[in-house]
Design a protein around this motif. Sequence first.
Motif, PDB file in Angstrom:
ATOM      1  N   PHE A 220       0.830  -1.201   0.000  1.00 52.33           N
ATOM      2  CA  PHE A 220       0.000   0.000   0.000  1.00 52.33           C
ATOM      3  C   PHE A 220       0.867   1.254   0.000  1.00 52.33           C
ATOM      4  CE2 PHE A 220      -2.513  -3.220   2.481  1.00 52.33           C
ATOM      5  CZ  PHE A 220      -3.129  -3.707   1.342  1.00 52.33           C
ATOM      6  N   LEU A 234      -5.856   1.929   1.712  1.00 55.08           N
ATOM      7  CA  LEU A 234      -6.855   1.548   0.708  1.00 55.08           C
ATOM      8  C   LEU A 234      -6.379   1.813  -0.716  1.00 55.08           C
ATOM      9  CD1 LEU A 234     -10.019   2.797   2.645  1.00 55.08           C
ATOM     10  CD2 LEU A 234      -9.090   0.482   2.533  1.00 55.08           C
ATOM     11  N   THR A 235      -5.110   2.219  -0.837  1.00 51.31           N
ATOM     12  CA  THR A 235      -4.560   2.521  -2.162  1.00 51.31           C
ATOM     13  C   THR A 235      -3.258   1.753  -2.374  1.00 51.31           C
ATOM     14  OG1 THR A 235      -5.423   4.762  -1.881  1.00 51.31           O
ATOM     15  CG2 THR A 235      -3.837   4.449  -3.643  1.00 51.31           C
ATOM     16  N   ILE A 236      -3.118   1.194  -3.561  1.00 48.19           N
ATOM     17  CA  ILE A 236      -1.845   0.541  -3.911  1.00 48.19           C
ATOM     18  C   ILE A 236      -0.796   1.635  -4.098  1.00 48.19           C
ATOM     19  CG2 ILE A 236      -0.672  -0.801  -5.733  1.00 48.19           C
ATOM     20  CD1 ILE A 236      -2.695  -2.524  -4.294  1.00 48.19           C
ATOM     21  N   THR A 242      -1.459   0.041  -9.825  1.00 43.17           N
ATOM     22  CA  THR A 242      -2.798   0.514  -9.459  1.00 43.17           C
ATOM     23  C   THR A 242      -3.608  -0.646  -8.882  1.00 43.17           C
ATOM     24  OG1 THR A 242      -3.637  -0.153 -11.602  1.00 43.17           O
ATOM     25  CG2 THR A 242      -2.796   2.109 -11.422  1.00 43.17           C
ATOM     26  N   GLU A 243      -4.804  -0.286  -8.449  1.00 43.29           N
ATOM     27  CA  GLU A 243      -5.701  -1.333  -7.954  1.00 43.29           C
ATOM     28  C   GLU A 243      -6.027  -2.334  -9.075  1.00 43.29           C
ATOM     29  OE1 GLU A 243      -8.633   0.116  -5.285  1.00 43.29           O
ATOM     30  OE2 GLU A 243      -9.942  -1.617  -5.587  1.00 43.29           O
ATOM     31  N   ASP A 244      -6.159  -1.808 -10.280  1.00 45.39           N
ATOM     32  CA  ASP A 244      -6.414  -2.726 -11.409  1.00 45.39           C
ATOM     33  C   ASP A 244      -5.232  -3.669 -11.630  1.00 45.39           C
ATOM     34  OD1 ASP A 244      -8.937  -1.862 -11.846  1.00 45.39           O
ATOM     35  OD2 ASP A 244      -8.406  -0.439 -13.443  1.00 45.39           O
ATOM     36  N   PHE A 246      -3.358  -4.751  -9.315  1.00 47.75           N
ATOM     37  CA  PHE A 246      -3.447  -5.765  -8.263  1.00 47.75           C
ATOM     38  C   PHE A 246      -4.471  -6.829  -8.649  1.00 47.75           C
ATOM     39  CE2 PHE A 246      -5.458  -7.578  -4.521  1.00 47.75           C
ATOM     40  CZ  PHE A 246      -4.352  -8.165  -3.922  1.00 47.75           C
ATOM     41  N   LYS A 247      -5.618  -6.349  -9.141  1.00 48.23           N
ATOM     42  CA  LYS A 247      -6.670  -7.315  -9.515  1.00 48.23           C
ATOM     43  C   LYS A 247      -6.202  -8.214 -10.656  1.00 48.23           C
ATOM     44  CE  LYS A 247     -10.616  -4.737  -7.824  1.00 48.23           C
ATOM     45  NZ  LYS A 247     -11.508  -3.606  -8.106  1.00 48.23           N
ATOM     46  N   LYS A 339     -11.718  -5.381   2.030  1.00 49.84           N
ATOM     47  CA  LYS A 339     -11.581  -4.816   0.677  1.00 49.84           C
ATOM     48  C   LYS A 339     -10.573  -5.605  -0.165  1.00 49.84           C
ATOM     49  CE  LYS A 339      -9.396  -1.090  -1.803  1.00 49.84           C
ATOM     50  NZ  LYS A 339      -9.929  -0.022  -2.605  1.00 49.84           N
ATOM     51  N   TRP A 340      -9.406  -5.892   0.423  1.00 50.87           N
ATOM     52  CA  TRP A 340      -8.349  -6.526  -0.385  1.00 50.87           C
ATOM     53  C   TRP A 340      -8.592  -8.012  -0.584  1.00 50.87           C
ATOM     54  CZ3 TRP A 340      -6.210  -3.301  -3.424  1.00 50.87           C
ATOM     55  CH2 TRP A 340      -6.033  -1.966  -3.021  1.00 50.87           C
ATOM     56  N   ALA A 343     -10.762  -7.925  -3.472  1.00 48.58           N
ATOM     57  CA  ALA A 343      -9.989  -7.594  -4.672  1.00 48.58           C
ATOM     58  C   ALA A 343      -9.134  -8.762  -5.155  1.00 48.58           C
ATOM     59  CB  ALA A 343      -9.117  -6.377  -4.400  1.00 48.58           C
TER      60      ALA A 343
END
Length: 641
Positions: A220, A234-236, A242-244, A246-247, A339-340, A343
Amino acid sequence: MNIRHNSRLAEYRSPFGAVVIGTTVELSIRVDDIDPKAVTAKTRIWVDGVGETIIDMDHKGDGCFSASIECDKPQLKWYSFIVSTQDGYTCHVGAPVGVTGGEAVTYDYADVPSFQITVYKHRATRPAWYEKGMVYQIFPDRYRRDANWRERAVKEVEKPRKGPGKKIVWDWNTPPVYDRATDNSIQNWDFYGGSLEGIREDLPRLHEMGITAIYLNPIFKALSNHRYDTGDYLTIDPMLGTEDDFKALAKDAKELGISLILDGVFNHTGDDSLYFNRYGNYPTEGAWQSEDSPWRDAYHFKEDGSYASWWGIGNMPALNEDSPLVRDLILGEDGVIRKWIRAGASGWRLDVADELSDEFIRDIKTALLKERPDGLLLGEVWEDASNKISYSKLRTYLQGDELDSAMNYPFRDMMLNFLLDKETAYQAAERIESIRENYPPEALMCALNLLGSHDKPRVASVLGDGPDESQIPESERGRFRLDENSMGRAKGRFWLATLMQMTLPGVPSIYYGDEFALEGLSDPGNRRTLPEEDDIHDRDMLTMIRNASGLRKTLPFLIDGTLQARALNDDVLCFKRRSADGQVATILINRSLSNTRVVRVPVENDMAIDLLNGNNLVRAADGCAEVKLWPLGSSVIYANK
Ligand code: ARE
């Protein structure tokens, strides 16, 4: 009078080891050389270290006295014995000093070490994706860059920012700089630019190696390169992606059967964070900036404006677990834990678990299980996690509602002390037996058996008898390499270490780069970059990992079979794993660099075979076979009863 008890033998204690709630444990002692009628025996019981009760033991005949202990709550029970004779002599029988089980010792004073019984609650849905697999630990900044790393790194470094500044290390192969003096040590702000996309691109290699889970050090948003100083949970971190991203990593990993374990750092945040905001780099009104900040209560401020921080390190202010904002941030439906997992993560490693309260760890577990009933909660505890004394309080994390297990540093200590001749095989066997006895079987199966981590010098350097690093100037430390002879020794020992790792209960964990004999002293030397393909010259350790981990595939009971360890002499450690259907693997390790050892070991079948050397073993009339172990030699003997 001779009094005997051994907590690990069925004739003295049954059932073995940790027990599930609702179990009655039968304890016995044997008293020789005296008329049993002239003796009274009592068991002294403590619960969680307090509340003594004393119960009478019954004489069952032949000098055997016994008592039953009801284990109805998840707690630690401790016991010792008091034996008195008619003529007024009293002695106390307890565990050997410094351990919590094994062969009893008779003392002539009352305050004797007790034997431990861990009572736990069984976990209904197991983290099955984890317990049968193999973990790979990645320190993200140092693993692999991707095509867009430069753009992201420059943007991040050039952002106007107050406080310590981030710096890019352009050359991937430059050794990390040592500078450990202050909170603002330069070593914490050097970025190489490894990224989530870099990891995603490398998944096929990890899959091919047999990896089924990746443990990622923090990812994070944070100021430092290790990211244990969280800026925003809550942010990479933008340098990582980015969160995308990570996904995408989680999705591709899943397709290859690889799960992700994240690092949960909830004891403290960074001072440069959304919540504390020392430098005003975040748009919020942080705890440091204003006494009226909603986050003020999220930390522990004193009247004089100072605040508590992790191990006195000012840029890691300690969080107040009881603050409603903190609880919601971490435990809430849209909080960090859940959340994670949504994700794409499958579990959490809890940083400094031993500094979080029991209640908080329980709540974290509950939040996790709400999102994923087979989620994993693994703690960072460096000692036996069933009975750690932390800040003068006895803590036990393994009773079912807290940690599933812990990073198995006791395994690493055992392995290193044994292989480096600091302890004998007898001591190694004792360490193994003690964890086996104290851990619930399900926690033992989930222990993360590591040879290396981001907090310890690289295993190759250690096994090659690496130097006393305080003798090396900081400016030289990053470049430390073993000479050829020492590396040869390191490799010989690495095979034995890996063999133990793959054949003892627990989930093996490989620290990135150890498979390529990467070297390094303590941090940041242990966080060197993973060499790029063309720069990898040594794959011997990778071959060893493949060969040893292959055994887990051939003999699946190495994962869930029973265990028993003992020493055959100072140099040779022997342990047996048994399946429910009578298969047995006997693992032999000779740690001596110079002595060939010929040992006799019990084998279960006339057709026993040494899987490492391909020999058939001859079982003699006494049920034993002779095995020759060269210096640093090993055997895995397979027999089917
Ligand atoms: C770095 C340097 C320090 C320097 C500091 C400030 O290593 O020398 O003084 O920076 O400039 C993270 C980073 C570290 C960083 C640290 C502080 O990874 O690089 O230090 O933050 O900024 C104990 C704890 C255990 C802890 C270890 C390191 O019990 O929880 O110490 N491990 C976790 C993480 C770390 C992380 C943090 C905690 C902080 O895994 O990576 O550090 O979030 C015995 C005891 C153990 C003890 C162990 C080592 O065996 O039993 O309890 O672990 O020794 O001291």
